[in-house]
Design a protein around this motif. Sequence first.
Motif, PDB file in Angstrom:
ATOM      1  N   ARG A 105       0.859  -1.184   0.000  1.00 12.58           N
ATOM      2  CA  ARG A 105       0.000   0.000   0.000  1.00 12.58           C
ATOM      3  C   ARG A 105       0.896   1.235   0.000  1.00 12.58           C
ATOM      4  O   ARG A 105       1.880   1.288   0.720  1.00 12.58           O
ATOM      5  N   ARG A 106       0.534   2.203  -0.817  1.00  7.85           N
ATOM      6  CA  ARG A 106       1.310   3.442  -0.928  1.00  7.85           C
ATOM      7  C   ARG A 106       0.358   4.599  -0.660  1.00  7.85           C
ATOM      8  O   ARG A 106      -0.701   4.690  -1.284  1.00  7.85           O
ATOM      9  N   ARG A 107       0.737   5.485   0.255  1.00 11.57           N
ATOM     10  CA  ARG A 107      -0.155   6.559   0.678  1.00 11.57           C
ATOM     11  C   ARG A 107       0.599   7.879   0.778  1.00 11.57           C
ATOM     12  O   ARG A 107       1.652   7.948   1.406  1.00 11.57           O
ATOM     13  N   LEU A 108       0.044   8.922   0.175  1.00 15.76           N
ATOM     14  CA  LEU A 108       0.633  10.260   0.278  1.00 15.76           C
ATOM     15  C   LEU A 108       0.360  10.809   1.671  1.00 15.76           C
ATOM     16  O   LEU A 108      -0.786  10.824   2.121  1.00 15.76           O
ATOM     17  N   LEU A 109       1.407  11.248   2.355  1.00 17.33           N
ATOM     18  CA  LEU A 109       1.243  11.875   3.662  1.00 17.33           C
ATOM     19  C   LEU A 109       1.169  13.388   3.536  1.00 17.33           C
ATOM     20  O   LEU A 109       0.379  14.032   4.205  1.00 17.33           O
ATOM     21  N   ARG A 110       2.018  13.941   2.686  1.00 19.21           N
ATOM     22  CA  ARG A 110       2.000  15.391   2.452  1.00 19.21           C
ATOM     23  C   ARG A 110       2.769  15.701   1.188  1.00 19.21           C
ATOM     24  O   ARG A 110       3.698  14.992   0.815  1.00 19.21           O
ATOM     25  N   GLU A 111       2.339  16.764   0.522  1.00 20.35           N
ATOM     26  CA  GLU A 111       3.083  17.277  -0.627  1.00 20.35           C
ATOM     27  C   GLU A 111       4.258  18.099  -0.102  1.00 20.35           C
ATOM     28  O   GLU A 111       4.261  18.532   1.054  1.00 20.35           O
ATOM     29  N   ALA A 112       5.222  18.357  -0.960  1.00 21.30           N
ATOM     30  CA  ALA A 112       6.342  19.210  -0.591  1.00 21.30           C
ATOM     31  C   ALA A 112       5.830  20.628  -0.326  1.00 21.30           C
ATOM     32  O   ALA A 112       4.890  21.085  -0.975  1.00 21.30           O
ATOM     33  N   ALA A 113       6.430  21.285   0.639  1.00 21.50           N
ATOM     34  CA  ALA A 113       6.067  22.671   0.939  1.00 21.50           C
ATOM     35  C   ALA A 113       6.595  23.569  -0.178  1.00 21.50           C
ATOM     36  O   ALA A 113       7.714  23.382  -0.669  1.00 21.50           O
ATOM     37  N   LEU A 114       5.790  24.517  -0.584  1.00 15.16           N
ATOM     38  CA  LEU A 114       6.194  25.473  -1.619  1.00 15.16           C
ATOM     39  C   LEU A 114       6.691  26.754  -0.963  1.00 15.16           C
ATOM     40  O   LEU A 114       6.280  27.085   0.150  1.00 15.16           O
ATOM     41  N   PRO A 115       7.530  27.511  -1.662  1.00 13.83           N
ATOM     42  CA  PRO A 115       7.937  28.815  -1.131  1.00 13.83           C
ATOM     43  C   PRO A 115       6.695  29.690  -0.907  1.00 13.83           C
ATOM     44  O   PRO A 115       5.672  29.528  -1.583  1.00 13.83           O
ATOM     45  N   GLU A 116       6.791  30.612   0.052  1.00 14.59           N
ATOM     46  CA  GLU A 116       5.660  31.451   0.427  1.00 14.59           C
ATOM     47  C   GLU A 116       5.063  32.201  -0.772  1.00 14.59           C
ATOM     48  O   GLU A 116       3.846  32.307  -0.898  1.00 14.59           O
ATOM     49  N   LYS A 117       5.895  32.705  -1.652  1.00 13.11           N
ATOM     50  CA  LYS A 117       5.399  33.449  -2.818  1.00 13.11           C
ATOM     51  C   LYS A 117       4.575  32.542  -3.734  1.00 13.11           C
ATOM     52  O   LYS A 117       3.520  32.930  -4.237  1.00 13.11           O
ATOM     53  N   ALA A 118       5.038  31.312  -3.939  1.00 11.18           N
ATOM     54  CA  ALA A 118       4.297  30.364  -4.775  1.00 11.18           C
ATOM     55  C   ALA A 118       2.966  30.008  -4.125  1.00 11.18           C
ATOM     56  O   ALA A 118       1.943  29.898  -4.805  1.00 11.18           O
ATOM     57  N   GLU A 119       2.949  29.833  -2.802  1.00 14.14           N
ATOM     58  CA  GLU A 119       1.698  29.554  -2.081  1.00 14.14           C
ATOM     59  C   GLU A 119       0.712  30.700  -2.269  1.00 14.14           C
ATOM     60  O   GLU A 119      -0.477  30.482  -2.499  1.00 14.14           O
ATOM     61  N   ALA A 120       1.213  31.943  -2.175  1.00 11.91           N
ATOM     62  CA  ALA A 120       0.339  33.109  -2.327  1.00 11.91           C
ATOM     63  C   ALA A 120      -0.232  33.183  -3.743  1.00 11.91           C
ATOM     64  O   ALA A 120      -1.423  33.487  -3.933  1.00 11.91           O
ATOM     65  N   LEU A 121       0.588  32.893  -4.741  1.00  8.67           N
ATOM     66  CA  LEU A 121       0.112  32.910  -6.130  1.00  8.67           C
ATOM     67  C   LEU A 121      -0.939  31.827  -6.364  1.00  8.67           C
ATOM     68  O   LEU A 121      -1.953  32.065  -7.032  1.00  8.67           O
ATOM     69  N   LEU A 122      -0.717  30.635  -5.820  1.00 10.46           N
ATOM     70  CA  LEU A 122      -1.700  29.562  -5.956  1.00 10.46           C
ATOM     71  C   LEU A 122      -3.012  29.921  -5.261  1.00 10.46           C
ATOM     72  O   LEU A 122      -4.098  29.658  -5.786  1.00 10.46           O
ATOM     73  N   ALA A 123      -2.936  30.542  -4.086  1.00 11.74           N
ATOM     74  CA  ALA A 123      -4.142  30.955  -3.365  1.00 11.74           C
ATOM     75  C   ALA A 123      -4.913  31.992  -4.176  1.00 11.74           C
ATOM     76  O   ALA A 123      -6.142  31.933  -4.271  1.00 11.74           O
ATOM     77  N   ALA A 124      -4.201  32.952  -4.786  1.00  9.30           N
ATOM     78  CA  ALA A 124      -4.862  33.972  -5.603  1.00  9.30           C
ATOM     79  C   ALA A 124      -5.519  33.341  -6.828  1.00  9.30           C
ATOM     80  O   ALA A 124      -6.637  33.716  -7.203  1.00  9.30           O
ATOM     81  N   LEU A 125      -4.852  32.374  -7.443  1.00  5.41           N
ATOM     82  CA  LEU A 125      -5.407  31.689  -8.608  1.00  5.41           C
ATOM     83  C   LEU A 125      -6.663  30.887  -8.219  1.00  5.41           C
ATOM     84  O   LEU A 125      -7.676  30.934  -8.919  1.00  5.41           O
ATOM     85  N   ARG A 126      -6.588  30.171  -7.096  1.00  7.34           N
ATOM     86  CA  ARG A 126      -7.766  29.438  -6.612  1.00  7.34           C
ATOM     87  C   ARG A 126      -8.937  30.382  -6.375  1.00  7.34           C
ATOM     88  O   ARG A 126     -10.073  30.070  -6.718  1.00  7.34           O
ATOM     89  N   ASP A 127      -8.647  31.518  -5.752  1.00  7.42           N
ATOM     90  CA  ASP A 127      -9.687  32.504  -5.447  1.00  7.42           C
ATOM     91  C   ASP A 127     -10.282  33.040  -6.742  1.00  7.42           C
ATOM     92  O   ASP A 127     -11.518  33.158  -6.875  1.00  7.42           O
ATOM     93  N   LEU A 128      -9.447  33.348  -7.711  1.00  5.25           N
ATOM     94  CA  LEU A 128      -9.896  33.880  -8.994  1.00  5.25           C
ATOM     95  C   LEU A 128     -10.800  32.872  -9.724  1.00  5.25           C
ATOM     96  O   LEU A 128     -11.795  33.247 -10.321  1.00  5.25           O
ATOM     97  N   LEU A 129     -10.436  31.589  -9.623  1.00  2.39           N
ATOM     98  CA  LEU A 129     -11.199  30.539 -10.301  1.00  2.39           C
ATOM     99  C   LEU A 129     -12.352  29.991  -9.444  1.00  2.39           C
ATOM    100  O   LEU A 129     -13.100  29.128  -9.905  1.00  2.39           O
ATOM    101  N   GLY A 130     -12.437  30.470  -8.222  1.00  2.00           N
ATOM    102  CA  GLY A 130     -13.498  29.995  -7.324  1.00  2.00           C
ATOM    103  C   GLY A 130     -13.310  28.565  -6.873  1.00  2.00           C
ATOM    104  O   GLY A 130     -14.267  27.845  -6.632  1.00  2.00           O
ATOM    105  N   LEU A 131     -12.072  28.141  -6.731  1.00  2.00           N
ATOM    106  CA  LEU A 131     -11.762  26.780  -6.312  1.00  2.00           C
ATOM    107  C   LEU A 131     -11.519  26.731  -4.815  1.00  2.00           C
ATOM    108  O   LEU A 131     -11.063  27.706  -4.200  1.00  2.00           O
ATOM    109  N   GLN A 132     -11.786  25.601  -4.223  1.00  2.00           N
ATOM    110  CA  GLN A 132     -11.523  25.385  -2.792  1.00  2.00           C
ATOM    111  C   GLN A 132     -10.031  25.119  -2.597  1.00  2.00           C
ATOM    112  O   GLN A 132      -9.409  24.479  -3.416  1.00  2.00           O
ATOM    113  N   PRO A 133      -9.470  25.561  -1.464  1.00  2.00           N
ATOM    114  CA  PRO A 133      -8.047  25.272  -1.191  1.00  2.00           C
ATOM    115  C   PRO A 133      -7.799  23.817  -0.901  1.00  2.00           C
ATOM    116  O   PRO A 133      -8.644  23.065  -0.589  1.00  2.00           O
TER     117      PRO A 133
END
Length: 155
Positions: A127-155
């Motif tokens: 059995r193979r299970r993802l525990l966590r994705e790699a942490a992204l730099p803060e700027k990349a996290e902020a850009l992804l959050a803005a893109l999700r918000d713009l597209l109306g996607l859930q985090p």
Amino acid sequence: MCERPLTERLYLIVRPADEEHGYTPEGALHPECFAYTKDECPVLNGTTRRYRDRSVLATHPAFRPCGDSSCPYPDKILPGADQAARLGQLVDRYEAWMIALDSYQLVLDNDDPTVPLGIALDVPILRRRLLREAALPEKAEALLAALRDLLGLQP
């Protein structure tokens, strides 16, 4: 972790770098110990984005020099190369692999076969299970959050 003998099924904690090396330096876990570890370890449960910036083993527990020559903590215990490379870095992706006990095999250091490096990963995975994705730099996290918000996607 708990010092009980390993049983029929066990879990390995694996990062992409471990797969490249062919072994994981982390100890194998019983399913019950794995459940506790994934919930309580800040790296595995996602509550921290970075590895600690200093080795626990490389400093005295009181974070000061020790004058006792028999003390194992001063600068006598140094982190391994893998641990030293992670100090202060963003956390890697982590997976849990369940394997059978009969697939458990230690990988030994070629230069000193008395030194175990970790547990072999070239084994059948039950059995193979993802525990966590790699942490992204803060700027990349902020850009992804803005893109999700713009597209109306859930985090």
